[in-house]
Design a protein around this motif. Structure first.
Motif, PDB file in Angstrom:
ATOM      1  N   VAL A 199       0.893  -1.152  -0.016  1.00 12.60           N
ATOM      2  CA  VAL A 199      -0.022   0.081  -0.027  1.00 12.60           C
ATOM      3  C   VAL A 199       0.965   1.181   0.006  1.00 12.60           C
ATOM      4  O   VAL A 199       0.631   2.187  -0.816  1.00 12.60           O
ATOM      5  CB  VAL A 199      -0.796  -0.087   1.207  1.00 12.60           C
ATOM      6  CG1 VAL A 199      -1.890   1.110   1.247  1.00 12.60           C
ATOM      7  CG2 VAL A 199      -1.729  -1.184   1.011  1.00 12.60           C
ATOM      8  N   TYR A 200       1.781   1.382   0.905  1.00 15.33           N
ATOM      9  CA  TYR A 200       2.712   2.449   0.985  1.00 15.33           C
ATOM     10  C   TYR A 200       3.710   2.532  -0.110  1.00 15.33           C
ATOM     11  O   TYR A 200       4.165   1.491  -0.554  1.00 15.33           O
ATOM     12  CB  TYR A 200       3.435   2.588   2.335  1.00 15.33           C
ATOM     13  CG  TYR A 200       2.732   2.813   3.634  1.00 15.33           C
ATOM     14  CD1 TYR A 200       2.108   3.912   3.894  1.00 15.33           C
ATOM     15  CD2 TYR A 200       2.126   1.487   4.239  1.00 15.33           C
ATOM     16  CE1 TYR A 200       1.101   4.116   4.788  1.00 15.33           C
ATOM     17  CE2 TYR A 200       1.379   1.859   5.328  1.00 15.33           C
ATOM     18  CZ  TYR A 200       0.900   3.124   5.778  1.00 15.33           C
ATOM     19  OH  TYR A 200       0.114   3.253   6.754  1.00 15.33           O
ATOM     20  N   THR A 201       3.729   3.492  -0.678  1.00 18.50           N
ATOM     21  CA  THR A 201       4.591   3.697  -2.294  1.00 18.50           C
ATOM     22  C   THR A 201       6.106   4.170  -1.847  1.00 18.50           C
ATOM     23  O   THR A 201       6.769   4.564  -2.508  1.00 18.50           O
ATOM     24  CB  THR A 201       3.976   4.635  -2.983  1.00 18.50           C
ATOM     25  OG1 THR A 201       3.772   5.938  -2.313  1.00 18.50           O
ATOM     26  CG2 THR A 201       2.622   3.999  -3.514  1.00 18.50           C
ATOM     27  N   ASN A 202       6.485   4.007  -0.582  1.00 18.13           N
ATOM     28  CA  ASN A 202       7.785   4.240  -0.092  1.00 18.13           C
ATOM     29  C   ASN A 202       9.017   3.348  -0.731  1.00 18.13           C
ATOM     30  O   ASN A 202      10.136   3.492  -0.988  1.00 18.13           O
ATOM     31  CB  ASN A 202       8.338   4.153   1.389  1.00 18.13           C
ATOM     32  CG  ASN A 202       8.167   3.166   2.016  1.00 18.13           C
ATOM     33  OD1 ASN A 202       7.174   2.187   1.730  1.00 18.13           O
ATOM     34  ND2 ASN A 202       8.570   2.819   2.949  1.00 18.13           N
ATOM     35  N   LYS A 203       8.290   1.809  -1.223  1.00 18.63           N
ATOM     36  CA  LYS A 203       9.352   1.150  -1.865  1.00 18.63           C
ATOM     37  C   LYS A 203       8.660   0.658  -2.990  1.00 18.63           C
ATOM     38  O   LYS A 203       7.383   0.468  -3.190  1.00 18.63           O
ATOM     39  CB  LYS A 203       9.598   0.012  -0.932  1.00 18.63           C
ATOM     40  CG  LYS A 203      10.187   0.209   0.453  1.00 18.63           C
ATOM     41  CD  LYS A 203      11.654   0.743   0.209  1.00 18.63           C
ATOM     42  CE  LYS A 203      12.191   0.953   1.708  1.00 18.63           C
ATOM     43  NZ  LYS A 203      13.248   2.133   1.573  1.00 18.63           N
ATOM     44  N   GLY A 204       9.318   0.160  -4.138  1.00 21.56           N
ATOM     45  CA  GLY A 204       8.663  -0.514  -5.251  1.00 21.56           C
ATOM     46  C   GLY A 204       9.604  -0.185  -6.471  1.00 21.56           C
ATOM     47  O   GLY A 204      10.839  -0.022  -6.457  1.00 21.56           O
ATOM     48  N   ALA A 205       9.014  -0.181  -7.703  1.00 22.65           N
ATOM     49  CA  ALA A 205       9.813  -0.179  -8.974  1.00 22.65           C
ATOM     50  C   ALA A 205       8.986   0.598  -9.877  1.00 22.65           C
ATOM     51  O   ALA A 205       7.845   0.508 -10.179  1.00 22.65           O
ATOM     52  CB  ALA A 205       9.979  -1.510  -9.379  1.00 22.65           C
ATOM     53  N   VAL A 206       9.602   1.166 -10.921  1.00 21.98           N
ATOM     54  CA  VAL A 206       9.112   1.605 -12.322  1.00 21.98           C
ATOM     55  C   VAL A 206       9.648   0.774 -13.263  1.00 21.98           C
ATOM     56  O   VAL A 206      10.932   0.589 -13.203  1.00 21.98           O
ATOM     57  CB  VAL A 206       9.130   3.202 -12.161  1.00 21.98           C
ATOM     58  CG1 VAL A 206       8.366   3.995 -11.330  1.00 21.98           C
ATOM     59  CG2 VAL A 206      10.552   3.716 -12.268  1.00 21.98           C
ATOM     60  N   ALA A 207       8.995   0.826 -14.444  1.00 20.40           N
ATOM     61  CA  ALA A 207       9.444   0.122 -15.550  1.00 20.40           C
ATOM     62  C   ALA A 207       9.077   0.939 -16.650  1.00 20.40           C
ATOM     63  O   ALA A 207       7.841   1.421 -16.887  1.00 20.40           O
ATOM     64  CB  ALA A 207       8.976  -1.230 -15.533  1.00 20.40           C
ATOM     65  N   VAL A 208       9.926   0.965 -17.736  1.00 22.79           N
ATOM     66  CA  VAL A 208       9.836   1.737 -19.118  1.00 22.79           C
ATOM     67  C   VAL A 208      10.394   0.593 -20.023  1.00 22.79           C
ATOM     68  O   VAL A 208      11.008   0.286 -20.256  1.00 22.79           O
ATOM     69  CB  VAL A 208      10.381   3.054 -19.237  1.00 22.79           C
ATOM     70  CG1 VAL A 208      10.175   3.450 -20.417  1.00 22.79           C
ATOM     71  CG2 VAL A 208      10.068   3.869 -17.936  1.00 22.79           C
ATOM     72  N   VAL A 209       9.158   0.284 -21.049  1.00 21.94           N
ATOM     73  CA  VAL A 209       9.542  -0.283 -22.507  1.00 21.94           C
ATOM     74  C   VAL A 209       9.732   0.718 -23.538  1.00 21.94           C
ATOM     75  O   VAL A 209       8.960   1.438 -23.601  1.00 21.94           O
ATOM     76  CB  VAL A 209       8.766  -1.347 -22.552  1.00 21.94           C
ATOM     77  CG1 VAL A 209       8.764  -2.174 -23.802  1.00 21.94           C
ATOM     78  CG2 VAL A 209       8.530  -2.491 -21.485  1.00 21.94           C
ATOM     79  N   VAL A 210      10.839   0.661 -24.082  1.00 23.14           N
ATOM     80  CA  VAL A 210      11.058   1.308 -25.347  1.00 23.14           C
ATOM     81  C   VAL A 210      11.238   0.327 -26.492  1.00 23.14           C
ATOM     82  O   VAL A 210      12.074  -0.511 -26.417  1.00 23.14           O
ATOM     83  CB  VAL A 210      12.391   2.244 -25.224  1.00 23.14           C
ATOM     84  CG1 VAL A 210      12.563   3.013 -26.430  1.00 23.14           C
ATOM     85  CG2 VAL A 210      11.974   3.040 -23.924  1.00 23.14           C
ATOM     86  N   GLN A 211      10.613   0.711 -27.555  1.00 21.91           N
ATOM     87  CA  GLN A 211      10.730  -0.235 -28.865  1.00 21.91           C
ATOM     88  C   GLN A 211      11.686   0.655 -29.774  1.00 21.91           C
ATOM     89  O   GLN A 211      11.233   1.607 -30.285  1.00 21.91           O
ATOM     90  CB  GLN A 211       9.510  -0.536 -29.463  1.00 21.91           C
ATOM     91  CG  GLN A 211       9.510  -1.351 -30.927  1.00 21.91           C
ATOM     92  CD  GLN A 211       9.886  -2.787 -30.644  1.00 21.91           C
ATOM     93  OE1 GLN A 211       9.342  -3.273 -29.528  1.00 21.91           O
ATOM     94  NE2 GLN A 211      10.521  -3.533 -31.521  1.00 21.91           N
ATOM     95  N   ILE A 212      12.834   0.302 -30.173  1.00 24.39           N
ATOM     96  CA  ILE A 212      13.548   1.078 -30.959  1.00 24.39           C
ATOM     97  C   ILE A 212      13.911   0.101 -32.182  1.00 24.39           C
ATOM     98  O   ILE A 212      14.643  -0.961 -31.964  1.00 24.39           O
ATOM     99  CB  ILE A 212      14.978   1.323 -30.400  1.00 24.39           C
ATOM    100  CG1 ILE A 212      14.757   2.002 -29.029  1.00 24.39           C
ATOM    101  CG2 ILE A 212      16.028   2.057 -31.407  1.00 24.39           C
ATOM    102  CD1 ILE A 212      15.978   2.129 -28.321  1.00 24.39           C
ATOM    103  N   ALA A 213      13.587   0.333 -33.256  1.00 26.36           N
ATOM    104  CA  ALA A 213      13.660  -0.437 -34.511  1.00 26.36           C
ATOM    105  C   ALA A 213      13.129  -1.749 -34.239  1.00 26.36           C
ATOM    106  O   ALA A 213      11.743  -1.968 -33.751  1.00 26.36           O
ATOM    107  CB  ALA A 213      14.901  -0.483 -35.204  1.00 26.36           C
ATOM    108  N   ASP A 214      13.756  -2.659 -34.407  1.00 24.52           N
ATOM    109  CA  ASP A 214      13.481  -4.235 -34.007  1.00 24.52           C
ATOM    110  C   ASP A 214      13.735  -4.780 -32.754  1.00 24.52           C
ATOM    111  O   ASP A 214      13.508  -5.777 -32.395  1.00 24.52           O
ATOM    112  CB  ASP A 214      14.260  -5.263 -35.064  1.00 24.52           C
ATOM    113  CG  ASP A 214      13.494  -4.969 -36.620  1.00 24.52           C
ATOM    114  OD1 ASP A 214      12.488  -4.493 -36.494  1.00 24.52           O
ATOM    115  OD2 ASP A 214      14.295  -5.176 -37.590  1.00 24.52           O
TER     116      ASP A 214
END
Length: 87
Positions: A27-42
């Motif tokens: 519940v508390y957001t003091n710990k965790g992760a963010v993720a980003v996906v990037v499609q570069i060409a293939d």
């Protein structure tokens, strides 16, 4: 933020992002992760940045949070685990 050089910006086809909380009770957001996906060409690249419990006596907690992050972050083909679908 994910920074991209100008000479490859034309090859960016999609960006997707999400986050998951692993703080107290998820519940508390003091710990965790963010993720980003990037499609570069293939090529698809997934960046994961996390903030986990500190200190040597918290290894078990960090490992549990890591498993929770892998289970909670769903991007790309959402039915697939993220560790198996990106280049």
């Amino acid at each position: 933020a994910v920074f991209v050089r100008c000479d490859i910006m034309l090859y960016i086809e999609g960006i997707e992002s999400t986050y998951t909380a692993t703080g107290i009770g998820g519940v508390y957001t003091n710990k965790g992760a963010v993720a980003v996906v990037v499609q570069i060409a293939d090529t698809s690249i997934c960046f994961v940045n996390s903030h986990l419990a500190a200190h040597q006596d918290k290894v078990k907690d960090r490992n549990e949070d890591f498993r929770d992050i892998l289970a909670g972050v769903r991007m790309g083909f959402k039915s697939m685990e993220m560790t198996t679908q990106f280049d």
